[in-house]
Design a protein around this motif. Structure first.
Motif, PDB file in Angstrom:
ATOM      1  N   THR A  21      72.923 -60.654 -24.229  1.00  0.00           N
ATOM      2  CA  THR A  21      74.248 -60.045 -24.185  1.00  0.00           C
ATOM      3  C   THR A  21      73.871 -59.711 -26.391  1.00  0.00           C
ATOM      4  OG1 THR A  21      75.762 -61.771 -23.551  1.00  0.00           O
ATOM      5  CG2 THR A  21      76.657 -60.827 -25.125  1.00  0.00           C
ATOM      6  N   VAL A  44      83.593 -65.609 -24.714  1.00  0.00           N
ATOM      7  CA  VAL A  44      82.625 -65.920 -23.371  1.00  0.00           C
ATOM      8  C   VAL A  44      82.539 -67.375 -23.345  1.00  0.00           C
ATOM      9  CG1 VAL A  44      82.477 -68.279 -25.532  1.00  0.00           C
ATOM     10  CG2 VAL A  44      80.593 -67.603 -24.531  1.00  0.00           C
ATOM     11  N   TYR A  53      78.251 -64.325 -21.153  1.00  0.00           N
ATOM     12  CA  TYR A  53      78.950 -63.741 -21.337  1.00  0.00           C
ATOM     13  C   TYR A  53      79.347 -62.580 -20.163  1.00  0.00           C
ATOM     14  CZ  TYR A  53      77.990 -65.008 -25.920  1.00  0.00           C
ATOM     15  OH  TYR A  53      77.675 -65.501 -27.542  1.00  0.00           O
TER      16      TYR A  53
END
Length: 79
Positions: A21, A44, A53
């Motif tokens: 991420t 999240v 994520y």
């Protein structure tokens, strides 16, 4: 009525870990940790101590922070 926490991602979606991420957003993993602790950053999913994520959420976060240089800003060009 009690809310239930969803413990899985939608079918067919692979989770992104914090390193992936961070790479996609061009930030450090520690930036994501701090943003999450402050209630900021991309949405999240938490599984115990593990945070993952969704690519869709990361893309939405990036789009929300897009700065269009052709649009004047009251903050001197910063978003």
């Amino acid at each position: 009525m009690m809310m239930r926490t969803v413990k899985t991602l939608p079918p067919g979606e692979l989770p992104l870990d914090r390193k992936e991420t961070a790479r996609r957003l061009g930030v450090s993993p520690s930036f994501l940790d701090k943003a999450r602790a402050n209630g900021e950053g991309p949405a999240v999913y938490k599984f115990g101590r593990r945070c993952v994520y969704r690519a869709k959420d990361v893309e939405a976060y990036a789009e929300a922070h897009r700065v269009d240089p052709s649009v004047p800003s009251s903050e001197g060009g910063r978003a």
